[in-house]
Design an enzyme around this catalytic site. Structure first.
Site, PDB file in Angstrom:
ATOM      1  N   HIS A   1       1.111  -5.593  27.532  1.00  0.00           N
ATOM      2  CA  HIS A   1      -0.025  -6.235  28.388  1.00  0.00           C
ATOM      3  C   HIS A   1      -0.365  -7.625  29.039  1.00  0.00           C
ATOM      4  O   HIS A   1       0.789  -8.389  28.051  1.00  0.00           O
ATOM      5  CB  HIS A   1      -1.024  -6.229  27.752  1.00  0.00           C
ATOM      6  CG  HIS A   1      -1.371  -3.961  27.459  1.00  0.00           C
ATOM      7  ND1 HIS A   1      -1.736  -3.587  28.634  1.00  0.00           N
ATOM      8  CD2 HIS A   1      -1.195  -3.760  26.002  1.00  0.00           C
ATOM      9  CE1 HIS A   1      -2.546  -2.494  27.874  1.00  0.00           C
ATOM     10  NE2 HIS A   1      -2.030  -2.416  26.448  1.00  0.00           N
TER      11      HIS A   1
ATOM     12  N   CYS B   1       1.858  -0.030  28.956  1.00  0.00           N
ATOM     13  CA  CYS B   1       1.331   0.823  28.214  1.00  0.00           C
ATOM     14  C   CYS B   1       1.224   2.925  27.191  1.00  0.00           C
ATOM     15  O   CYS B   1       2.135   3.744  27.995  1.00  0.00           O
ATOM     16  CB  CYS B   1       0.026   0.241  27.099  1.00  0.00           C
ATOM     17  SG  CYS B   1      -0.286   0.624  25.839  1.00  0.00           S
TER      18      CYS B   1
END
Length: 481
Positions: A427, A330
């Protein structure tokens, strides 16, 4: 039964864990139970099935209750972006970014959303177990409170106060809380419990009786330290610690100043062949690390500056020259590129920050937040990955021709030409057992065969057993009204 609330005599006294354990214990009693936290402050967020976001602790509590996470379980989520400001998420959606002082003016508008979400949960379940935030003893913040006594009074929910004996001064924590509370607030408290005791609990018998005598509150027990707590996701970045070191392959993770969604690391920490090292500010990245992880961040450009201030950019360049591997997740993925551009000032002042240049990609911040659960296929191995995305920004560049994964056939993430530097927006990837084993095999970690899901479930069952053995759980649940 309707609801009961666990508040703390201070921050980090173990409220989240207590609520998770009580949820599992209530389910075992045949009750339909839901967790609820009116207001949470955390950059460790979970994506709900309907595309919203809530605190990761409430997602764990939902799991303990046998439920899918819902935005109503945490209607107000504050995600710090700087020392002074935070993003305000209301019922799963970003409302605004505001400074702390401005937030106080906003809070009266938020109580309606809090009570609305609570009402829906209450109507759908036998019992709602509510978690407070911080401590009601912060009476200077009582005006407009929606997280502790302000909520308890508005919703008429009885309170049990939890104290943390591990940090010392627990008698003063609990007796002092009663002393500073408004009498009408103090009247909401039905009892107390002591958490995180180490050693022989009988040594605290006199202190326990003193609290009962001084407060007039009912005691619900002394809970010893729960040794398996490390197997459950931590909510607070202050709780992040390196895993036990046992001569395994070293994986280093940078403890960024605005680290986010750090439960990505939990499955790695639990692997017996891995020594997970959390690199703290001022520390060097270990020279013998096989893999360095740049985790998520709530402030990508700010954490790029922070990273450079620690000298980690120099360490990373040396790590790559030695043949080491790097994974950015991310915000960490965005940092690996040539630059991060924020022309609209979404994360702070408008501007462009040079990236680390380890991937040939560029990121432009955009107002739209991607918030979704994701099913992907790992490009090199063809293994399935179930995860989630929670980010702003678009990342493009030549290294995207070598994606980390594919989502519905479309490329996701990027990989350097030599294959040793990778970035992804996904994630939760390491919670997938087969993928985790294959990924770790690439850096020389032997497969352990452990199941992350089974480990979490076993820890939740053990937590409920722990509460049943040491607390008056029946009495606690019986307080609900």
């Amino acid at each position: 039964m309707t609801a009961i609330m666990i508040q703390g005599a201070g921050s980090n006294v173990g409220k989240s864990m207590l609520v998770a354990g009580l949820c599992r214990a209530a389910v075992r009693r045949g009750l339909s139970v839901a967790p609820f936290k009116p207001q949470n402050m955390s950059n460790n967020a979970a994506v709900t099935a309907d595309g919203g976001e809530i605190g990761r602790a409430q997602a764990l509590q939902a799991r303990a209750a046998g439920l899918e996470p819902m935005v109503d379980m945490n209607p107000i989520l504050l995600k710090p972006e700087s020392e002074l400001g935070a993003q305000v998420v209301v019922q799963g959606r970003r409302l605004t970014t505001t400074r702390a002082r401005e937030y106080w003016a906003l809070k009266p508008q938020l109580m309606g959303a809090v009570l609305e979400s609570f009402g829906r949960l209450k109507a759908a379940h036998d019992l709602v177990i509510v978690e407070g935030a911080g401590s009601p003893a912060e009476v200077n913040l009582r005006a407009g409170d929606i997280a502790n006594m302000g909520f308890a009074r508005a919703a008429d929910v009885p309170v049990v106060l939890a104290g943390d004996i591990d940090r010392g001064g627990v008698i003063a924590q609990i007796v002092g809380t009663q002393a500073v509370l408004d009498p009408a607030d103090a009247a909401m408290i039905e009892g107390f419990l002591i958490n995180k005791f180490r050693g022989d609990p009988s040594l605290f018998d006199d202190g326990y009786r003193m609290i009962e005598a001084r407060t007039g509150w009912r005691g619900f027990g002394v809970l010893p330290w729960f040794a398996q707590a490390h197997l459950l996701p931590a909510e607070d970045a202050l709780d992040l610690a390196s895993g036990p070191l046992g001569g395994g392959v070293k994986i280093a993770c940078l403890t960024l100043s605005r680290i986010a969604n750090f439960d990505d690391l939990d499955p790695l920490k639990a692997e017996p062949g891995v020594d997970l090292i959390m690199v703290r500010p001022g520390e060097a990245i270990p020279g013998d690390a096989r893999l360095v992880i740049l985790p998520g961040s709530k402030s990508t450009r700010g954490d790029l500056d922070f990273l450079r201030a620690q000298g980690w950019d120099i360490d990373l360049a040396a790590h790559v020259r030695r043949g080491g591997h790097v994974l950015g997740i991310c915000g960490g993925y965005q940092m690996l590129g040539r630059f991060v551009d924020d022309p609209q000032g979404i994360e702070g002042a408008p501007g462009r920050t040079p990236g680390l240049g380890l991937l040939d990609v560029e990121t432009v911040m955009t107002p739209d937040k991607r918030l979704t659960r994701t099913e992907a296929v790992h490009a090199p191995t063809g293994l399935a990955i179930s995860g989630y995305e929670i980010h702003i920004g678009r990342t493009e560049g030549a290294d995207r021709a070598r994606p980390f994964a594919r989502i519905g056939g479309a490329p996701e993430g990027a990989t350097s030409a030599d294959g040793r530097v990778t970035g992804s927006y996904l994630h939760g990837m390491f919670a997938q057992d087969a993928f985790r084993a294959a990924y770790l095999a690439q850096i020389g970690v032997a497969a352990s065969g452990r199941s992350q899901g089974a480990s979490v479930e076993a820890a939740l069952d053990a937590l409920a057993d722990h509460l049943e053995a040491h607390l008056d759980v029946g009495g606690l649940l019986g307080l609900a009204r």
